[in-house]
Design an enzyme around this catalytic site. Structure first.
Site, PDB file in Angstrom:
ATOM      1  N   SER A   1       0.849  -1.151  -0.026  1.00  0.00           N
ATOM      2  CA  SER A   1      -0.034   0.072  -0.077  1.00  0.00           C
ATOM      3  C   SER A   1       0.913   1.194   0.124  1.00  0.00           C
ATOM      4  O   SER A   1       2.225   1.041   0.215  1.00  0.00           O
ATOM      5  CB  SER A   1      -0.990   0.018   1.090  1.00  0.00           C
ATOM      6  OG  SER A   1      -0.196   0.359   2.457  1.00  0.00           O
ATOM      7  N   GLY A   2       0.201   2.379  -0.203  1.00  0.00           N
ATOM      8  CA  GLY A   2       1.156   3.407  -0.236  1.00  0.00           C
ATOM      9  C   GLY A   2       0.837   4.313   1.175  1.00  0.00           C
ATOM     10  O   GLY A   2       1.447   5.488   1.115  1.00  0.00           O
TER      11      GLY A   2
END
EC number: 3.4.21.89
Length: 190
Positions: free
Chosen positions: A45-46
């Site tokens: 994920s970011g």
């Protein structure tokens, strides 16, 4: 030509060995290669951007003493039985004999809702990352990825062997023809 051929052979053979080790390590560790307490983790994920981006491969070291962790350290912890999360420590509190870590993804607006017990902390980020290499590791952990990473280098080695053998046969035929021509010429001159 011989030097180039030998260099190519070494490169292909090394590639096969490295990819085989990655695949074996990935399969035996449940998808994440581990060596001497260090583990490669894929960033899914970011939440930690810009520290590391989605698809990066990060190196984390197994935690031996959670008491050494400090505010600002990036840790990997088990959020539940199947989910590992890597976030930054924003606060540390003590509850009885245990430490509780408040964590937050650098790219998240708020801290994580539940504190992390010291029992759930698994590793600490070392600062080393390979951008986008996590996609490759994720691919290698899938059955099709395992097959591709083992079969493609194997086929490359077979093609290389075929080309090398064909070249050697042509060279032998050329030398044999030259020898026959020399023998005919010397027989005719006598």
């Amino acid at each position: 030509m011989k030097l180039i051929s030998n260099i190519l052979y070494v490169i292909i053979f090394t590639l096969i060995i490295v990819l085989t080790l990655v695949v074996i390590s990935t399969r035996s560790s449940g998808g994440e290669p581990a060596v001497f307490g260090y583990t490669l983790k894929s960033v899914l994920s970011g939440s930690m951007e810009p520290e590391f981006n989605t698809g990066s491969l990060i190196l984390v070291k197994e935690i031996t003493d959670v008491k050494e962790l400090q505010k600002g350290d990036v840790i990997t912890f088990m959020q539940d039985a199947n989910t590992a999360v890597t976030h930054r420590i924003v606060d540390i509190t003590k509850q009885g004999d245990h430490l509780l870590f408040k964590t937050k993804g650098d790219n998240n607006a708020a801290a994580d809702s539940a504190p992390v017990s010291d029992e759930n902390v698994r590793a600490q980020y070392t600062g080393f990352q390979l951008p986008y290499a996590g996609y490759m590791l994720h691919f290698a952990s899938q059955p099709i990825g395992t097959a591709v990473l083992l079969i493609v280098p194997g086929v490359m080695l077979l093609v290389y062997a075929f080309v090398t053998i064909s070249s050697a046969i042509r060279e032998i035929e050329r030398k044999t023809k030259a020898l026959e021509t020399d023998t005919k010429d010397s027989t005719m001159s006598t």
